[in-house]
Design a protein around this motif. Structure first.
Motif, PDB file in Angstrom:
ATOM      1  N   ILE A   1      54.878  71.875 -10.049  1.00 11.34           N
ATOM      2  CA  ILE A   1      54.866  71.895  -8.582  1.00 11.34           C
ATOM      3  C   ILE A   1      54.219  70.634  -8.035  1.00 11.34           C
ATOM      4  O   ILE A   1      54.730  70.033  -7.094  1.00 11.34           O
ATOM      5  CB  ILE A   1      54.170  73.162  -8.045  1.00 11.34           C
ATOM      6  N   TRP A   2      53.112  70.194  -8.646  1.00 10.73           N
ATOM      7  CA  TRP A   2      52.474  68.942  -8.193  1.00 10.73           C
ATOM      8  C   TRP A   2      53.439  67.774  -8.336  1.00 10.73           C
ATOM      9  O   TRP A   2      53.492  66.892  -7.468  1.00 10.73           O
ATOM     10  CB  TRP A   2      51.173  68.679  -8.960  1.00 10.73           C
ATOM     11  N   GLN A   3      54.217  67.748  -9.416  1.00 12.71           N
ATOM     12  CA  GLN A   3      55.197  66.671  -9.615  1.00 12.71           C
ATOM     13  C   GLN A   3      56.262  66.709  -8.522  1.00 12.71           C
ATOM     14  O   GLN A   3      56.672  65.662  -8.024  1.00 12.71           O
ATOM     15  CB  GLN A   3      55.843  66.776 -11.001  1.00 12.71           C
ATOM     16  N   TRP A   4      56.693  67.901  -8.135  1.00 14.13           N
ATOM     17  CA  TRP A   4      57.655  68.022  -7.036  1.00 14.13           C
ATOM     18  C   TRP A   4      57.051  67.472  -5.750  1.00 14.13           C
ATOM     19  O   TRP A   4      57.694  66.739  -5.009  1.00 14.13           O
ATOM     20  CB  TRP A   4      58.042  69.471  -6.795  1.00 14.13           C
ATOM     21  N   LEU A   5      55.810  67.850  -5.487  1.00 12.15           N
ATOM     22  CA  LEU A   5      55.153  67.443  -4.249  1.00 12.15           C
ATOM     23  C   LEU A   5      54.940  65.932  -4.191  1.00 12.15           C
ATOM     24  O   LEU A   5      55.025  65.333  -3.129  1.00 12.15           O
ATOM     25  CB  LEU A   5      53.818  68.179  -4.076  1.00 12.15           C
ATOM     26  N   ARG A   6      54.673  65.329  -5.335  1.00  7.81           N
ATOM     27  CA  ARG A   6      54.469  63.880  -5.387  1.00  7.81           C
ATOM     28  C   ARG A   6      55.785  63.108  -5.412  1.00  7.81           C
ATOM     29  O   ARG A   6      55.789  61.898  -5.296  1.00  7.81           O
ATOM     30  CB  ARG A   6      53.685  63.505  -6.654  1.00  7.81           C
ATOM     31  N   GLY A   7      56.886  63.837  -5.636  1.00  9.61           N
ATOM     32  CA  GLY A   7      58.176  63.164  -5.719  1.00  9.61           C
ATOM     33  C   GLY A   7      58.462  62.588  -7.100  1.00  9.61           C
ATOM     34  O   GLY A   7      59.413  61.845  -7.291  1.00  9.61           O
ATOM     35  N   ALA A   8      57.630  62.943  -8.076  1.00 12.21           N
ATOM     36  CA  ALA A   8      57.809  62.447  -9.437  1.00 12.21           C
ATOM     37  C   ALA A   8      58.971  63.172 -10.125  1.00 12.21           C
ATOM     38  O   ALA A   8      59.532  62.697 -11.108  1.00 12.21           O
ATOM     39  CB  ALA A   8      56.532  62.631 -10.248  1.00 12.21           C
ATOM     40  N   ARG A   9      59.316  64.315  -9.587  1.00  8.58           N
ATOM     41  CA  ARG A   9      60.371  65.166 -10.151  1.00  8.58           C
ATOM     42  C   ARG A   9      61.051  65.893  -9.020  1.00  8.58           C
ATOM     43  O   ARG A   9      60.413  66.207  -8.011  1.00  8.58           O
ATOM     44  CB  ARG A   9      59.678  66.220 -11.011  1.00  8.58           C
ATOM     45  N   LYS A  10      62.324  66.176  -9.198  1.00  8.04           N
ATOM     46  CA  LYS A  10      63.043  66.957  -8.187  1.00  8.04           C
ATOM     47  C   LYS A  10      63.145  68.402  -8.650  1.00  8.04           C
ATOM     48  O   LYS A  10      63.371  68.659  -9.824  1.00  8.04           O
ATOM     49  CB  LYS A  10      64.463  66.400  -8.014  1.00  8.04           C
ATOM     50  N   ALA A  11      62.952  69.324  -7.714  1.00  8.09           N
ATOM     51  CA  ALA A  11      63.117  70.742  -8.051  1.00  8.09           C
ATOM     52  C   ALA A  11      64.607  70.995  -8.303  1.00  8.09           C
ATOM     53  O   ALA A  11      65.455  70.512  -7.558  1.00  8.09           O
ATOM     54  CB  ALA A  11      62.607  71.612  -6.915  1.00  8.09           C
ATOM     55  N   SER A  12      64.916  71.735  -9.346  1.00  4.80           N
ATOM     56  CA  SER A  12      66.310  72.052  -9.653  1.00  4.80           C
ATOM     57  C   SER A  12      66.877  72.982  -8.586  1.00  4.80           C
ATOM     58  O   SER A  12      66.120  73.697  -7.916  1.00  4.80           O
ATOM     59  CB  SER A  12      66.402  72.723 -11.022  1.00  4.80           C
ATOM     60  N   PRO A  13      68.202  72.981  -8.440  1.00  3.21           N
ATOM     61  CA  PRO A  13      68.813  73.901  -7.458  1.00  3.21           C
ATOM     62  C   PRO A  13      68.405  75.356  -7.686  1.00  3.21           C
ATOM     63  O   PRO A  13      68.189  76.090  -6.719  1.00  3.21           O
ATOM     64  CB  PRO A  13      70.311  73.701  -7.689  1.00  3.21           C
ATOM     65  N   SER A  14      68.255  75.761  -8.928  1.00  2.00           N
ATOM     66  CA  SER A  14      67.884  77.157  -9.187  1.00  2.00           C
ATOM     67  C   SER A  14      66.440  77.430  -8.746  1.00  2.00           C
ATOM     68  O   SER A  14      66.131  78.508  -8.246  1.00  2.00           O
ATOM     69  CB  SER A  14      68.079  77.527 -10.657  1.00  2.00           C
ATOM     70  N   MET A  15      65.554  76.452  -8.890  1.00  2.18           N
ATOM     71  CA  MET A  15      64.179  76.642  -8.429  1.00  2.18           C
ATOM     72  C   MET A  15      64.115  76.659  -6.903  1.00  2.18           C
ATOM     73  O   MET A  15      63.350  77.417  -6.325  1.00  2.18           O
ATOM     74  CB  MET A  15      63.255  75.555  -8.993  1.00  2.18           C
ATOM     75  N   VAL A  16      64.923  75.819  -6.267  1.00  3.94           N
ATOM     76  CA  VAL A  16      64.993  75.814  -4.799  1.00  3.94           C
ATOM     77  C   VAL A  16      65.463  77.186  -4.314  1.00  3.94           C
ATOM     78  O   VAL A  16      64.888  77.765  -3.391  1.00  3.94           O
ATOM     79  CB  VAL A  16      65.923  74.688  -4.287  1.00  3.94           C
ATOM     80  N   LEU A  17      66.481  77.729  -4.959  1.00  2.00           N
ATOM     81  CA  LEU A  17      67.001  79.046  -4.605  1.00  2.00           C
ATOM     82  C   LEU A  17      65.926  80.121  -4.811  1.00  2.00           C
ATOM     83  O   LEU A  17      65.743  80.999  -3.966  1.00  2.00           O
ATOM     84  CB  LEU A  17      68.238  79.361  -5.452  1.00  2.00           C
ATOM     85  N   LEU A  18      65.210  80.024  -5.909  1.00  2.94           N
ATOM     86  CA  LEU A  18      64.147  80.988  -6.188  1.00  2.94           C
ATOM     87  C   LEU A  18      63.066  80.931  -5.106  1.00  2.94           C
ATOM     88  O   LEU A  18      62.605  81.968  -4.616  1.00  2.94           O
ATOM     89  CB  LEU A  18      63.554  80.720  -7.573  1.00  2.94           C
ATOM     90  N   MET A  19      62.680  79.710  -4.697  1.00  2.00           N
ATOM     91  CA  MET A  19      61.673  79.572  -3.630  1.00  2.00           C
ATOM     92  C   MET A  19      62.187  80.213  -2.341  1.00  2.00           C
ATOM     93  O   MET A  19      61.445  80.903  -1.640  1.00  2.00           O
ATOM     94  CB  MET A  19      61.345  78.090  -3.391  1.00  2.00           C
ATOM     95  N   GLU A  20      63.467  79.992  -2.038  1.00  2.00           N
ATOM     96  CA  GLU A  20      64.059  80.587  -0.827  1.00  2.00           C
ATOM     97  C   GLU A  20      64.024  82.106  -0.888  1.00  2.00           C
ATOM     98  O   GLU A  20      63.663  82.769   0.085  1.00  2.00           O
ATOM     99  CB  GLU A  20      65.508  80.111  -0.647  1.00  2.00           C
ATOM    100  N   LEU A  21      64.406  82.658  -2.033  1.00  2.00           N
ATOM    101  CA  LEU A  21      64.435  84.115  -2.186  1.00  2.00           C
ATOM    102  C   LEU A  21      63.039  84.718  -2.070  1.00  2.00           C
ATOM    103  O   LEU A  21      62.844  85.733  -1.405  1.00  2.00           O
ATOM    104  CB  LEU A  21      65.070  84.503  -3.525  1.00  2.00           C
ATOM    105  N   VAL A  22      62.064  84.083  -2.720  1.00  5.72           N
ATOM    106  CA  VAL A  22      60.691  84.583  -2.653  1.00  5.72           C
ATOM    107  C   VAL A  22      60.185  84.554  -1.211  1.00  5.72           C
ATOM    108  O   VAL A  22      59.618  85.524  -0.717  1.00  5.72           O
ATOM    109  CB  VAL A  22      59.769  83.759  -3.590  1.00  5.72           C
ATOM    110  N   ALA A  23      60.423  83.443  -0.516  1.00  4.34           N
ATOM    111  CA  ALA A  23      59.955  83.313   0.866  1.00  4.34           C
ATOM    112  C   ALA A  23      60.639  84.314   1.778  1.00  4.34           C
ATOM    113  O   ALA A  23      60.046  84.822   2.728  1.00  4.34           O
ATOM    114  CB  ALA A  23      60.172  81.885   1.368  1.00  4.34           C
ATOM    115  N   ARG A  24      61.888  84.633   1.494  1.00  2.00           N
ATOM    116  CA  ARG A  24      62.624  85.575   2.341  1.00  2.00           C
ATOM    117  C   ARG A  24      62.206  87.019   2.102  1.00  2.00           C
ATOM    118  O   ARG A  24      62.200  87.820   3.016  1.00  2.00           O
ATOM    119  CB  ARG A  24      64.126  85.414   2.071  1.00  2.00           C
ATOM    120  N   HIS A  25      61.879  87.364   0.864  1.00 10.11           N
ATOM    121  CA  HIS A  25      61.671  88.785   0.541  1.00 10.11           C
ATOM    122  C   HIS A  25      60.226  89.204   0.304  1.00 10.11           C
ATOM    123  O   HIS A  25      59.960  90.376   0.094  1.00 10.11           O
ATOM    124  CB  HIS A  25      62.538  89.158  -0.671  1.00 10.11           C
ATOM    125  N   TYR A  26      59.299  88.276   0.317  1.00  9.28           N
ATOM    126  CA  TYR A  26      57.892  88.646   0.149  1.00  9.28           C
ATOM    127  C   TYR A  26      57.165  88.293   1.375  1.00  9.28           C
ATOM    128  O   TYR A  26      56.284  88.372   1.836  1.00  9.28           O
ATOM    129  CB  TYR A  26      57.295  87.971  -1.078  1.00  9.28           C
TER     130      TYR A  26
END
Length: 65
Positions: free
Chosen positions: A40-65
């Protein structure tokens, strides 16, 4: 909601769980989406891109929790 980003997800986690800072929010986010904090820190720093499946997972978690 638009496109979820790691930054938006961390902001959501911090608000949802009333966490004091970004570090605590990253720790909780890692638990929620079952990934390592360093990833997650790597995503935030821009050192790595979150995969489409992780982006989808973040969306689902934010929507349902």
């Amino acid at each position: 909601m638009g496109t979820m980003t790691p930054e938006l997800f961390i902001a959501w986690v911090q608000t949802r769980y009333q966490l004091p800072n970004k570090t605590a929010s990253v720790k909780k986010a890692a638990e929620l989406i079952r990934t390592r904090e360093i990833t997650i820190w790597q995503w935030l720093r821009g050192a790595r891109k979150a995969s489409p499946s992780m982006v989808l997972l973040m969306e689902l978690v934010a929507r349902h929790y």
